[in-house]
Every structure is written in structure tokens, then in C-alpha cells.
Design a protein around this motif. Structure first.
Motif, PDB file in Angstrom:
ATOM      1  N   ASP A  94       0.831  -1.210   0.000  1.00  0.00           N
ATOM      2  CA  ASP A  94       0.000   0.000   0.000  1.00  0.00           C
ATOM      3  C   ASP A  94       0.863   1.258   0.000  1.00  0.00           C
ATOM      4  N   VAL A  95       1.922   1.259   0.794  1.00  0.00           N
ATOM      5  CA  VAL A  95       2.838   2.403   0.819  1.00  0.00           C
ATOM      6  C   VAL A  95       3.460   2.584  -0.565  1.00  0.00           C
ATOM      7  N   THR A 145       2.308   1.662  -3.463  1.00  0.00           N
ATOM      8  CA  THR A 145       1.293   2.142  -4.400  1.00  0.00           C
ATOM      9  C   THR A 145       1.040   3.635  -4.225  1.00  0.00           C
ATOM     10  N   ASN A 146       1.081   4.129  -3.000  1.00  0.00           N
ATOM     11  CA  ASN A 146       0.795   5.532  -2.736  1.00  0.00           C
ATOM     12  C   ASN A 146       1.974   6.469  -2.953  1.00  0.00           C
ATOM     13  N   PHE A 147       3.208   5.980  -2.801  1.00  0.00           N
ATOM     14  CA  PHE A 147       4.349   6.882  -2.818  1.00  0.00           C
ATOM     15  C   PHE A 147       5.412   6.571  -3.880  1.00  0.00           C
ATOM     16  N   GLU A 153       6.461   2.709   8.220  1.00  0.00           N
ATOM     17  CA  GLU A 153       6.096   2.665   6.803  1.00  0.00           C
ATOM     18  C   GLU A 153       7.317   2.336   5.941  1.00  0.00           C
TER      19      GLU A 153
END
Length: 152
Positions: free
Chosen positions: A53-54, A56-58, A122
Motif C-alpha cells: 500500500d505504501v 502504491t501511494n508513494f 512505513e
């Protein structure tokens, strides 16, 4: 002529059936390796899920969904010798940013990666994800504590 066609058809069907069973066996092997890994270290698996998820977001906008990056611009994470051989430097890059020349899989990169503003947990999660994706394998869990101890 009909005999030859029938024999050809039977051989073709036998080939397809064998090939199909080999592919099923390969998929089964991949699943069983994944299942074994999940059973061995559920903490790593959970961290990798959060790390995805990290990522994908960053990270995905530069390093792409497949981790291959953009040649001469954004280094690959997929099968990356730099990532796998430079654990501390890789964590530092995510934590503090990166500038200056690095060589990844024989290609020189001299760009800038700005700090992403991620928390230590994260960073640990995304490192666990990228070091276990796209041909990378790392059974040694990267922890929040380890990340917190890395200074610029």
C-alpha cells in the motif's frame, strides 16, 4: 490420410495436455512456496501487505507497478543488485532522500529522490515489500527499530 490426421490430432492433444499439466504443476509450486513462506514468518507477510500500500501511494509513479523503473531516470527495484546489496543505503534513500550517482544493475543513475515523509514503520514495511517482490528475496525482516536507528 484420415489416419495421419487422426494421429496428428492425438499427438497435438497429448502435447497440449502435457504442457498444461506442467504449467499447473509450476503454479502449484509457486503457491506452495508462497504458502510455506507465509507460514514461516507471518510478521513479514503482514509487513509486505502494508508495504504494498505504501509503495502504491508513494513509489509507483517513478518505479512503476512492476518495479522496473525508467532506464537512466528512475532506477529499477525489480531484481535490483543495489537494493539487495545496500540495505542501509536503501533505507536511507527512502528515509532522507537520495542524490548523487548510484549504479543499479550496471546502469548509472544520477537523479534526485526527495524524502517521502514516511514514518519509520512505513519505511520498514515498504522495504519488506520491495525486497520481496519482482524477483527479489529477503527473509530477514526489516523492522521499525532498525529503520529508527539509521541516521543521515
Amino acid at each position: 490420410m484420415k489416419r495421419i490426421s487422426a494421429i496428428t490430432l492425438m499427438l497435438l492433444l497429448a502435447f497440449v495436455a502435457c504442457n498444461s499439466s506442467e504449467k499447473k504443476e509450476e503454479v502449484t509450486k509457486k503457491k506452495s512456496v508462497k504458502e510455506v513462506k507465509e507460514k514461516q514468518n507471518p510478521e513479514l507477510v503482514a509487513s509486505m501487505k502494508r508495504g504494498k500500500d505504501v509503495y502504491t501511494n508513494f513509489c509507483v509513479s517513478c518505479h512503476l507497478p512492476n518495479g522496473k523503473g525508467v532506464i537512466n531516470t528512475f532506477p529499477p527495484l525489480a531484481k535490483s543488485d543495489y537494493l539487495m546489496n545496500n540495505r542501509i543505503e536503501s533505507i536511507k534513500s527512502i528515509k532522507y532522500g537520495q542524490s548523487g550517482e548510484i549504479t543499479v544493475n550496471g546502469v548509472k543513475y544520477n537523479g534526485v529522490m526527495t524524502p517521502l515523509g514516511l514514518e519509520d514503520n512505513e519505511i520498514a514495511d515498504v522495504m519488506n515489500y520491495i525486497t520481496n517482490s519482482w524477483g527479489n528475496t529477503n527473509d530477514e525482516l526489516i523492522t521499525e527499530k532498525e529503520v529508527s536507528e539509521i541516521e543521515q
